[in-house]
Motif scaffolding. Structure first.
Motif, PDB file in Angstrom:
ATOM      1  N   ASP A   1       0.816  -1.217   0.000  1.00 55.55           N
ATOM      2  CA  ASP A   1       0.000   0.000   0.000  1.00 55.55           C
ATOM      3  C   ASP A   1       0.848   1.265   0.000  1.00 55.55           C
ATOM      4  O   ASP A   1       0.384   2.327  -0.421  1.00 55.55           O
ATOM      5  CB  ASP A   1      -0.929   0.007   1.218  1.00 55.55           C
ATOM      6  CG  ASP A   1      -2.006  -1.067   1.122  1.00 55.55           C
ATOM      7  OD1 ASP A   1      -2.465  -1.334  -0.005  1.00 55.55           O
ATOM      8  OD2 ASP A   1      -2.375  -1.630   2.168  1.00 55.55           O
ATOM      9  N   THR A   2       2.084   1.163   0.486  1.00 57.33           N
ATOM     10  CA  THR A   2       2.964   2.331   0.535  1.00 57.33           C
ATOM     11  C   THR A   2       4.311   1.981  -0.100  1.00 57.33           C
ATOM     12  O   THR A   2       4.675   0.791  -0.217  1.00 57.33           O
ATOM     13  CB  THR A   2       3.217   2.788   1.979  1.00 57.33           C
ATOM     14  OG1 THR A   2       3.977   1.765   2.664  1.00 57.33           O
ATOM     15  CG2 THR A   2       1.897   3.033   2.712  1.00 57.33           C
TER      16      THR A   2
ATOM     17  N   GLY B   1      -0.722   4.361  -4.215  1.00 56.82           N
ATOM     18  CA  GLY B   1      -0.891   2.948  -3.894  1.00 56.82           C
ATOM     19  C   GLY B   1      -2.275   2.451  -4.258  1.00 56.82           C
ATOM     20  O   GLY B   1      -3.176   3.257  -4.526  1.00 56.82           O
TER      21      GLY B   1
ATOM     22  N   ASP C   1       3.231   7.252  -7.396  1.00 55.93           N
ATOM     23  CA  ASP C   1       3.056   7.617  -5.987  1.00 55.93           C
ATOM     24  C   ASP C   1       1.644   7.356  -5.459  1.00 55.93           C
ATOM     25  O   ASP C   1       1.283   7.863  -4.397  1.00 55.93           O
ATOM     26  CB  ASP C   1       3.419   9.086  -5.774  1.00 55.93           C
ATOM     27  CG  ASP C   1       2.581  10.046  -6.611  1.00 55.93           C
ATOM     28  OD1 ASP C   1       1.676   9.589  -7.327  1.00 55.93           O
ATOM     29  OD2 ASP C   1       2.855  11.264  -6.547  1.00 55.93           O
TER      30      ASP C   1
END
Length: 438
Positions: free
Chosen positions: A272-273, A346, A344
């Motif tokens: 997710d990041t 997610g 950038d």
């Protein structure tokens, strides 16, 4: 012709190149008349942009079901024409009959020696991409570690036989090959005939490729995939541990080809990041977390700087859209020249890739008119012997335009077949034309 000049550094044999281009259209139509099924390549060579399907890179046709379908159609056509096929058969020698000039081929079938007498022989046994020793010898250090993308049987034996026993003239780019981004978890020694091309990972123009040291090493957007994918395998092989990560965010993941990137086929590294992605990549071989993060963040800064200077620019994966990382405010040492979207948003996806070798470029010299093999000592055609496909040298150097390899096989295979049949008929006998496909 312009594509050949651009991708092959202007080194292609002009007679071979002219024949390839001039006969490509008629060869495809001839194949279709023989039952080879063609269809529009919606899944491989097209994107839907603004509600319209746009074909890109100069290709719009493919064979139905890819290589598997092509071979099935060839076999069906051969059966209709009464062509006999011998499986598990290796060529061990060719000599000329001193009495009538016919060709005598020695073959091994299931460890049993056999002799075939023929009016003409067409050699189409591929290059040496499946031979680790020859790869290291001719392509250079590290190539013994490349994964074999296709058949395990293209070991260069017939290339060496042609040179040593028939006196054929070696020609072309013996240190060059077609190699692609390939699933790092694939079998290293042979391609899977069922999975076929699904281990190829050609979605890099939509994202980034970063090595295990956390650094980019190619301009992923320098040209359409057709003109870069066959040389980027070499670029990956030259990286530490012969590996890299392909990376995308939520913007471009939906554009990836399902047959190459679905979870059933390749291991997904999802997060997710960016920080989570880095940690997961580290468990899969990434060695420099900080450099990886720095590369991504610096790339994003460069993309946004370009957007600020070019607010009307539009992303379009079907053309070279000019969306890049280079602006007056910020420039990367290694640009991404087209399709540079920020990375950038997610969730993120990474795939680990290595180098998969497809075929080698070095081969034997032929007469472009009929693909008859040329003798090294005399420069004259070798009676009754023809050479086509990846065994034929002189056409590709350093790189190749996507689709031109199969087209070459069709164009020169057709020419060789006609010439070989005429040569056998001229001998006034019923001897066969034999095609050696090992």
């Amino acid at each position: 012709m312009a594509d050949l000049r651009k991708t092959c550094m202007g080194r292609s044999d002009p007679e071979l190149a002219n024949a390839l281009v001039a006969d490509s259209n008629s060869a495809v139509k001839w194949l279709a008349s023989e039952g080879i099924r063609f269809q529009l390549s919606f899944n491989r060579q097209a994107y839907e942009v603004d509600g319209r399907i746009k074909f890109w890179g100069g290709l719009s046709l493919k064979t139905q079901d890819g290589g598997k379908g092509l071979i099935a159609d060839y076999r069906a056509a051969a059966k209709r024409h009464g062509v006999r096929v011998a499986w598990s058969t290796a060529l061990s020698g060719i000599q000329t009959d001193a009495v009538d000039g016919s060709l005598i081929a020695s073959v091994k079938t299931n460890a049993q020696e056999n002799v075939i007498k023929a009016g003409a022989i067409v050699l189409a046994a591929g290059g040496f991409e499946s031979n680790a020793r020859m790869r290291s010898q001719f392509l250079g250090p590290g190539w013994d570690l490349a994964m074999v993308r296709g058949t395990p049987y293209n070991t260069g034996d017939v290339l060496e036989l042609g040179i040593q026993q028939l006196g054929a003239q070696p020609v072309g780019n013996w240190s060059g090959c077609h190699s692609v981004a390939w699933d790092a978890a694939a079998n290293p020694n042979t391609g899977d005939r069922v999975a076929s091309n699904e281990f190829t990972k050609s979605g890099y123009p939509l994202g980034l490729m970063i090595n295990v040291d956390g650094r980019r090493f190619v301009d992923e957007g320098i040209d359409m995939r057709n003109f870069t994918y066959a040389k980027f395998g070499r670029a990956i092989l030259q990286q530490p541990e012969q590996a890299a990560f392909q990376v995308w965010d939520s913007r471009t993941k939906p554009w990836l080809r399902p047959e190459e990137y679905r979870e059933e086929r390749v291991e997904h590294i999802s997060a997710d990041t960016l920080e989570e992605l880095v940690e997961k990549c580290a468990s899969c071989g990434l060695q420099n977390r900080e450099a990886f993060l720095h590369t991504l963040r610096e790339y994003n800064e460069a993309v946004y700087a370009h957007r600020r200077e070019n607010p009307s620019a539009t992303w379009d994966p079907a053309i070279k859209d000019g969306l890049s990382t280079q602006s007056s405010a910020k420039q990367l040492a290694l640009a991404k020249s087209n399709w540079a979207l920020p990375l950038d948003q997610g969730p993120y996806l990474a795939i680990k890739v290595t180098c998969g070798i497809t075929f080698t470029f070095g081969g034997l010299k032929v007469d472009a008119r009929n693909a008859q093999m040329i003798a090294s000592a005399t420069g004259q055609p070798i009676p009754g012997v023809y050479c086509v496909g990846e065994m034929m040298g002189g056409l590709f150097y350093s790189n190749y335009p996507g689709g031109s390899g199969l087209t070459s096989g069709a164009v020169f295979g057709r020419r060789a077949g006609k010439a070989a049949a005429a040569a056998a008929h001229k001998r006034g006998s019923r001897r066969e034309v034999h095609m050696i496909l090992l």
